[in-house]
Design a protein around this motif. Structure first.
Motif, PDB file in Angstrom:
ATOM      1  N   CYS A   1       0.870  -1.175   0.000  1.00  0.00           N
ATOM      2  CA  CYS A   1       0.000   0.000   0.000  1.00  0.00           C
ATOM      3  C   CYS A   1       0.908   1.227   0.000  1.00  0.00           C
ATOM      4  O   CYS A   1       1.896   1.286   0.721  1.00  0.00           O
ATOM      5  CB  CYS A   1      -0.872  -0.005   1.242  1.00  0.00           C
ATOM      6  SG  CYS A   1      -1.837   1.502   1.437  1.00  0.00           S
TER       7      CYS A   1
ATOM      8  N   ARG B   1       0.242   4.202   0.928  1.00  0.00           N
ATOM      9  CA  ARG B   1       0.022   5.165   2.016  1.00  0.00           C
ATOM     10  C   ARG B   1       1.173   5.070   3.020  1.00  0.00           C
ATOM     11  O   ARG B   1       1.554   3.981   3.427  1.00  0.00           O
ATOM     12  CB  ARG B   1      -1.321   4.867   2.709  1.00  0.00           C
ATOM     13  CG  ARG B   1      -1.630   5.805   3.861  1.00  0.00           C
ATOM     14  CD  ARG B   1      -1.888   7.229   3.393  1.00  0.00           C
ATOM     15  NE  ARG B   1      -3.144   7.361   2.679  1.00  0.00           N
ATOM     16  CZ  ARG B   1      -4.310   7.569   3.285  1.00  0.00           C
ATOM     17  NH1 ARG B   1      -4.371   7.661   4.587  1.00  0.00           N
ATOM     18  NH2 ARG B   1      -5.407   7.683   2.570  1.00  0.00           N
TER      19      ARG B   1
ATOM     20  N   CYS C   1       1.754   2.639   6.170  1.00  0.00           N
ATOM     21  CA  CYS C   1       0.897   1.453   6.047  1.00  0.00           C
ATOM     22  C   CYS C   1       1.778   0.333   5.525  1.00  0.00           C
ATOM     23  O   CYS C   1       2.472   0.501   4.528  1.00  0.00           O
ATOM     24  CB  CYS C   1      -0.261   1.689   5.081  1.00  0.00           C
ATOM     25  SG  CYS C   1      -1.264   0.213   4.812  1.00  0.00           S
TER      26      CYS C   1
ATOM     27  N   CYS D   1      -4.191  -0.573  -0.065  1.00  0.00           N
ATOM     28  CA  CYS D   1      -4.895  -1.622   0.663  1.00  0.00           C
ATOM     29  C   CYS D   1      -6.375  -1.248   0.751  1.00  0.00           C
ATOM     30  O   CYS D   1      -6.764  -0.135   0.385  1.00  0.00           O
ATOM     31  CB  CYS D   1      -4.289  -1.784   2.059  1.00  0.00           C
ATOM     32  SG  CYS D   1      -4.663  -0.405   3.146  1.00  0.00           S
TER      33      CYS D   1
ATOM     34  N   HIS E   1      -7.131   2.029   2.562  1.00  0.00           N
ATOM     35  CA  HIS E   1      -6.639   3.300   2.011  1.00  0.00           C
ATOM     36  C   HIS E   1      -6.948   3.485   0.534  1.00  0.00           C
ATOM     37  O   HIS E   1      -6.435   4.404  -0.091  1.00  0.00           O
ATOM     38  CB  HIS E   1      -5.112   3.382   2.216  1.00  0.00           C
ATOM     39  CG  HIS E   1      -4.723   3.390   3.660  1.00  0.00           C
ATOM     40  ND1 HIS E   1      -3.706   2.620   4.151  1.00  0.00           N
ATOM     41  CD2 HIS E   1      -5.246   4.067   4.705  1.00  0.00           C
ATOM     42  CE1 HIS E   1      -3.605   2.824   5.465  1.00  0.00           C
ATOM     43  NE2 HIS E   1      -4.524   3.700   5.819  1.00  0.00           N
TER      44      HIS E   1
HETATM   45 ZN   LIG Z   1      -2.850   0.899   3.368  1.00  0.00          ZN
END
Ligand SMILES: [Zn+2]
Ligand SMILES: [Zn+2]
Ligand SMILES: [Zn+2]
Ligand SMILES: [Zn+2]
Ligand SMILES: [Zn+2]
Ligand SMILES: [Zn+2]
Ligand SMILES: [Zn+2]
Length: 338
Positions: A93, A95, A98, A124, A127
């Protein structure tokens, strides 16, 4: 060092060293490649978070060092997939902070979004991006493609056209449509918007291959009306204008052999009669990035100076189909419009 084309190993269908699958959906994972003795799906590689961020594929050749592939494979061996629990997860992911990682073929099942365009970002389920458009389906709204009901709001599985806000469809249904239509022909089934529609699909993780629509394979001549039919040279020299062409000679229109979404008159790009195929700038200059993303442009600059001693290797893939070249190179040239 010279590299010969490497044949696929004989016997049992080899598994991708990243997603560990031998029969994953090639529409999502792409062709299986055999490079430097490793077997991996092209998209499993592109999404790997330590895959080199520079153009690596040029006119049918892969420009990759063996250690670059080895790095991806050995890091994957340490990471397990948050969806299936098996090792070999190369996708993270994007982000910050994360640390969810997963396999490309598991993404859909886990509600993760993978964006099939540079810079190949992944998210993910917590997110993932949402469609920005404000819209809610009327009660009883059906998917325009399968005619089954959609959910009562926008979700991962229920999507809406951002232009007309009236066309609703299931993720799987529009994904199927996108694979058939390809980049140049995908549009909203209702309002026929293409630009905003395409952009939203890509953001939401729908794969839109850069190949001519599959129906053109069957009916190349009947579908002339839908084919790209204009000269996109920066300066078009034809007195009759960009929309006009002649059957042969300097004013014959050539379509890009990779994406079929750009064209040029021979004369406008200085192509002599003996040249029978042509690639647009977007496809030939693979890796041309859009300047919208300053972070990516910076990355490209950083890695550009180690290109002098790159090893070159011919790719050899299984499940070959006619448009192999198009699907591979296509990954690198998201919207190239002038
Ligand atoms: Zn994520
Ligand atoms: Zn794979
Ligand atoms: Zn998995
Ligand atoms: Zn549907
Ligand atoms: Zn629409
Ligand atoms: Zn022209
Ligand atoms: Zn092209």
């Amino acid at each position: 060092m010279s590299h010969r084309e490497q044949a696929a190993p004989r016997g049992r269908e080899p598994a991708c060293l990243l997603c560990r699958q031998s029969d994953a959906d090639s529409d999502i994972c792409g062709e299986k490649l055999f490079i430097h003795g490793f077997c991996a799906h092209e998209n499993c590689l592109f999404f790997a978070n330590n895959f080199p961020d520079r153009p690596v594929h040029r006119r049918g050749l892969w420009c990759l060092h063996s250690w670059e592939i080895r790095d991806v494979v050995s890091q994957a061996a340490e990471e397990s997939c948050s969806i299936c629990g098996q090792i070999g997860a190369t996708i993270y992911c994007c982000r910050r902070h994360c640390d969810v990682s997963f396999h490309l073929p598991c993404a859909r099942q886990g509600g993760c979004v993978t964006q099939f365009c540079r810079p190949f970002r992944a998210f993910c389920a917590a997110h993932r991006p949402q469609q920005a458009v404000e819209a809610t389906p009327e009660p009883g709204t059906e998917c325009l493609i399968c005619m089954e009901p959609v959910e009562d709001r926008k979700t991962f599985n229920t999507m809406v056209c951002p232009a007309c806000k009236n066309a609703w469809f299931h993720r799987d249904c529009i994904q199927g449509q996108a694979l058939h239509a390809g980049y140049s022909s995908i549009q909203c089934p209702l309002c026929r918007n293409d630009d905003a529609f395409r952009k939203d699909l890509l953001t939401m993780g729908i794969r839109i291959p850069f190949r001519p629509p599959t129906w053109e394979d069957f009916n190349a001549f009947d579908e002339l009306g839908d084919r790209h039919r204009r000269c996109d040279a920066s300066e078009c020299l034809f007195p009759g204008g960009r929309q006009e062409a002649e059957g042969q000679g300097p004013w014959e229109l050539l379509l890009c052999s990779s994406c079929a979404a750009e064209g040029t008159l021979r004369h406008c790009s200085g192509l002599r009669d003996i040249i029978t195929s042509w690639e647009c700038d977007g496809c030939a200059g693979l890796g041309t990035v859009s300047s919208e993303d300053p972070e990516l442009v910076a990355l490209m600059k950083d890695s550009s100076d180690n290109s002098t001693d790159r090893e070159t290797i011919t790719c050899s893939t299984r499940n070959h189909h006619i448009n192999t070249q198009a699907t591979q190179s296509s990954l690198w040239n998201l919207p190239h419009r002038r």
